[in-house]
Design a protein around this motif. Structure first.
Motif, PDB file in Angstrom:
ATOM      1  N   LYS A   1      48.864  -7.573  26.377  1.00  0.00           N
ATOM      2  CA  LYS A   1      48.758  -6.029  26.011  1.00  0.00           C
ATOM      3  C   LYS A   1      47.780  -5.678  26.803  1.00  0.00           C
ATOM      4  O   LYS A   1      47.702  -4.829  27.619  1.00  0.00           O
TER       5      LYS A   1
ATOM      6  N   GLU B   1      51.199  -0.268  20.365  1.00  0.00           N
ATOM      7  CA  GLU B   1      51.881  -0.424  18.914  1.00  0.00           C
ATOM      8  C   GLU B   1      52.542  -1.784  18.795  1.00  0.00           C
ATOM      9  O   GLU B   1      52.895  -2.223  17.881  1.00  0.00           O
ATOM     10  N   ILE B   2      52.301  -2.646  20.074  1.00  0.00           N
ATOM     11  CA  ILE B   2      52.807  -4.225  19.879  1.00  0.00           C
ATOM     12  C   ILE B   2      52.031  -4.782  18.929  1.00  0.00           C
ATOM     13  O   ILE B   2      50.858  -5.023  19.056  1.00  0.00           O
ATOM     14  N   GLN B   3      52.879  -5.446  17.833  1.00  0.00           N
ATOM     15  CA  GLN B   3      52.047  -6.122  16.772  1.00  0.00           C
ATOM     16  C   GLN B   3      53.034  -7.521  16.516  1.00  0.00           C
ATOM     17  O   GLN B   3      54.187  -7.687  16.640  1.00  0.00           O
ATOM     18  N   LEU B   4      52.262  -8.483  16.253  1.00  0.00           N
ATOM     19  CA  LEU B   4      52.833  -9.718  15.927  1.00  0.00           C
ATOM     20  C   LEU B   4      53.331  -9.801  14.358  1.00  0.00           C
ATOM     21  O   LEU B   4      53.016 -10.508  13.541  1.00  0.00           O
ATOM     22  N   THR B   5      54.384  -8.798  14.433  1.00  0.00           N
ATOM     23  CA  THR B   5      54.823  -8.562  12.906  1.00  0.00           C
ATOM     24  C   THR B   5      56.294  -9.125  12.793  1.00  0.00           C
ATOM     25  O   THR B   5      56.653  -9.400  11.865  1.00  0.00           O
TER      26      THR B   5
ATOM     27  N   ASN C   1      48.407 -14.368  18.056  1.00  0.00           N
ATOM     28  CA  ASN C   1      47.692 -12.749  17.850  1.00  0.00           C
ATOM     29  C   ASN C   1      47.015 -12.768  19.409  1.00  0.00           C
ATOM     30  O   ASN C   1      47.024 -11.543  20.110  1.00  0.00           O
TER      31      ASN C   1
ATOM     32  N   GLY D   1      47.428 -10.286  22.425  1.00  0.00           N
ATOM     33  CA  GLY D   1      46.338  -9.094  23.028  1.00  0.00           C
ATOM     34  C   GLY D   1      46.259  -9.507  24.328  1.00  0.00           C
ATOM     35  O   GLY D   1      46.021  -8.327  25.025  1.00  0.00           O
TER      36      GLY D   1
ATOM     37  N   ILE E   1      59.531  -9.132  20.011  1.00  0.00           N
ATOM     38  CA  ILE E   1      58.297  -8.905  20.960  1.00  0.00           C
ATOM     39  C   ILE E   1      58.701  -8.848  22.431  1.00  0.00           C
ATOM     40  O   ILE E   1      58.154  -8.216  23.173  1.00  0.00           O
TER      41      ILE E   1
END
Length: 765
Positions: free
Chosen positions: A599, A626-630, A592, A596, A636
């Motif tokens: 980003k 909106e980029i997330q480690l999901t 994460n 970050g 990604i």
């Protein structure tokens, strides 16, 4: 008549003009004979005059020596210091002095006439006589222009120190002559108005003239000697009035050593010791005795040379016109020249081609001399990651002439062991020699390896494929196969132990610095673990407590996006993702943080002016946020690629807008200044505040037309409008549209419009 005939005629006329020179050779030879004869005569006369000068100065030095001997004569010293009373006189002392000094007059003709005046006795002593009253001596020997009182006041009653009275008429026992007078008071340190004794040496000018007779007897003419004040010392063959006339004439330069004055060659020399000036005049006719023979020979040679020259000129005209025609044909074909360059076409072509070849050779030598330094500087910047774009790397690599593609390969650090401490100059010198042997031996194994020094005991080596073999892959096994025998050779031949460390392979020139940093990390690991041999980054254990995203990697990513290099930016992101997913096992928290950081990099870029003014700014910003480690790492990465593509598109769009505005400004400037004949690419680039090469390439990219062609088209369009008006002549129109030559304007108009200016004007009748 054909161009060949015109060129042939030009050559023939040139040779005929050259052949006129032999017709003048007789006269030139005649003039040369005069110059040579004159030069020899001047040299001989000057030598003779200098010899006479030396003789005269030596004789005058003898006169001075005579007076010094008198000053040292004890009998004379006693005599001139005696106190004389009324009726007293040291007759014996006077007689003794007369006998002692008489011998000087018998051995030296410069001392033939002299007298010594003793003030205390008021007596004048001569070589053979003693006059107890000075007036008695004056009756037998006196100056024609000086009475007794003047003589007594000027010569006898004044102190003298090596004074010379210039040439004056003199009467000696009734015979008339001219003498110079050398005067010296005794003792030598007499500086008052009166001295105990005075010596006066009378030197006949005929005696002086006999010393200068060598010049006069050889060539005739005249001689003249004057003192430092210009007063005559000796003259022969010339009068005082003639000398005054020469000195007063502005055409005569008294400072020249030799010059022609009227019908004489006047030679002048000046004594450095006495300041006396010696002059000799040689009649001009004496210089011409040998010139006639040379003149006849010269005219004979001239006639023969003229005849032979005509034959040779005809032959050379035929031979030399052929290559000129071929050269001019090449010029017309390459540069569109319809007419020969001119009568001097051969010299023009030959001179320019020679200049180009010479300049190219000098430039090539200078580049070859500086190439090792340029290559080393390029490699240092490359491994340090100082280049911001691929274009910058490729331009620097081309300048350094590496010969390698740098698209794939490995970066390694080779370490020379056994020189710890480095305490002395001898050790440093030995280490330098070992490092040089290492590089030379490795270059002998594979000349494609690029190397530069890293400290005193390490060398950075880049193993990359050659330019012509860009598809080859310099694998780890292939490099190991080269290095193992190399290390064995170095130890066996030179007793040098070599170890090395290598980073992961780079896939582009922008990743060379990353591979280098990995090689440094591996070298540190090898030093810590005391590992020998060659160690690879992939073999050392990777810690997974933190993510991999160094500062230089972030700076390169920022630079590539700002430059609009989409592919290179994607490759950097791919490298970061690979390092953190394949080579490291990151915890979710570290993953994460890495996302970050990426980003944050993109958001920092987006806040810059180049992106903030774009219409797609908000969309790009929202996508970054909106980029997330999901999802998956692949998702990604793809999202990052899409954002990079959008941001590079903004840069490209802005560049295009800026380029269009710049081109429009150039067009506007050309439209306003086309009538200026001095309007050049340099002035246009200066107005646009850009380099000339950049302006030229930019205009070509945006418009598809060369800037010079655009300028010519603008001028021709305006010329066409003026031709329709018919109020100006073609020559006036040429000036108004920026041409200094109406001939150049006509050729340009015909090339652009297809017809001549006059035919274009007639089409509107």
């Amino acid at each position: 008549m054909s161009r060949h005939s015109r060129i042939f005629r030009s050559f023939l006329i040139s040779y005929i003009v050259i052949l006129i020179i032999p017709s003048l050779a007789g006269y030139m030879s005649y003039r040369t004979s005069i110059a040579v004869t004159q030069s020899i005569s001047i040299e001989n006369s000057l030598t003779q005059l200098q010899k006479s000068q030396q003789m005269l100065e030596r004789r005058m030095a003898e006169v001075e020596g005579f007076t010094r001997q008198l000053a040292l004569n004890q009998d004379l010293y006693v005599l001139m210091n005696e106190k004389q009373g009324d009726g007293d006189g040291n007759v014996y002392g006077i007689w003794k002095i007369m006998r002692e000094v008489m011998v000087f007059s018998q051995t030296n003709d410069f001392l033939k006439n002299y007298y010594i005046y003793l003030r205390n006795y008021n007596v004048v002593l001569t070589p053979g006589s003693a006059y107890f009253r000075p007036e008695h001596y004056y009756e037998n020997a006196h100056y024609a222009d000086m009475n007794f009182a003047q003589w007594q006041t000027k010569l006898l009653n004044q102190a003298h120190s090596r004074e010379v009275l210039p040439l004056m008429p003199f009467s000696l026992n009734g015979a008339q002559t001219s003498v110079i007078s050398y005067m010296q008071s005794l003792p030598l340190d007499s500086f008052g108005k009166q001295s105990p004794a005075t010596v006066v040496v009378l030197i006949d000018q005929k005696t002086i003239a006999s010393l200068l007779s060598g010049v006069k007897d050889r060539y005739g003419g005249w001689t003249y000697v004057s003192d430092e004040h210009g007063n005559a010392v000796s003259m022969s063959g010339i009068g005082e009035d003639d000398i005054k006339a020469i000195n007063a004439d502005s055409a005569f330069d008294a400072t020249k050593q030799s010059q022609f004055y009227q019908d004489d060659l006047v030679i002048t020399t000046r004594s450095a010791s006495t300041g006396w000036v010696y002059r000799a005049g040689i009649p001009r006719k004496a210089l011409m005795e040998n010139a006639n023979t040379i003149k006849y020979i010269s005219w004979s040679v001239t006639g023969a040379a003229l005849l032979i020259g005509l034959i040779v000129g005809w032959f050379l005209s035929h031979r030399n016109s052929a290559p000129i025609n071929r050269l001019l044909g090449v010029v017309r074909e390459q540069f569109g020249k319809d007419e020969p360059i001119g009568r001097n076409a051969y010299d023009f072509l030959q001179g320019n081609i020679s200049t180009i070849i010479s300049s190219n050779r000098v430039l090539e030598q200078e580049l070859n001399r500086q190439l090792p330094l340029i290559r080393d500087a390029f490699l240092r910047r490359l491994i340090a990651g100082e280049f911001q774009t691929r274009e910058e790397i490729q331009a620097a690599a081309a300048q350094a002439d590496t010969g390698l593609a740098l698209r794939k390969g490995y970066v390694g650090i080779l370490h020379v062991h056994g020189y710890a401490g480095l305490d002395t100059v001898e050790i440093l010198n030995e280490l330098s020699a070992a490092r040089l042997l290492l590089k030379q031996s490795l270059r002998d194994v594979d000349s494609r390896i690029l190397m530069t020094d890293l400290g005193s005991d390490r060398v950075v080596a880049i193993f990359a494929c050659a330019e012509e073999a860009a598809d080859e892959d310099p694998s780890r096994a292939a490099i190991q196969a080269v290095l193992d025998p190399f290390a064995a050779f170095m130890f066996g031949e030179y007793k040098i132990t070599v170890t090395g460390s290598f980073g992961d392979p780079f896939a582009s020139d922008m990743e060379v610095s990353r591979s280098y940093e990995q090689a440094k990390e591996t070298m540190g690991y090898a030093d810590y673990m005391q590992r020998k041999g060659f160690l690879w980054y992939a073999d050392i254990r990777q810690e997974s407590t933190t993510y991999y995203y160094p500062l230089d990697m972030e700076l390169r990513l920022i630079s590539t996006i700002r430059a609009g290099e989409e592919d290179e930016a994607k490759r950097i992101v791919q490298s970061v993702m690979q390092q953190n997913t394949e080579d490291r096992e990151l915890s979710p928290e570290m993953a994460n943080q890495l996302i970050g950081e990426l980003k944050g990099t993109l958001l920092k870029l987006l806040d810059q002016k180049a992106f903030a003014e774009s219409e797609r700014f908000e969309d790009a910003k929202n996508r970054i946020m909106e980029i997330q480690l999901t999802g998956s790492i692949e998702a990604i990465r793809n999202e990052l690629y899409a954002i990079i593509e959008a941001m590079c598109g903004m840069i490209t769009s802005k560049k295009n807008d800026l380029h269009i505005r710049t081109v429009e400004q150039i067009k506007q400037f050309v439209a306003e200044q086309f009538s200026d004949a001095d309007l050049t690419l340099y002035r246009i680039a200066e107005q646009a505040e850009r380099p000339e090469k950049y302006i030229s390439q930019l205009f070509k990219e945006v418009t598809g037309t060369n800037l010079s062609d655009h300028l010519e088209k603008v001028r021709m369009d305006n010329a066409a409008q003026l031709l329709r008006d018919k109020s100006l002549t073609v020559d006036e129109i040429a000036v108004q549209v920026g041409y200094n030559s109406s001939h150049s304007f006509r050729r340009a108009f015909k090339r652009v419009m297809g017809v001549a200016p006059s035919a274009f004007r007639q089409s509107f009748d």
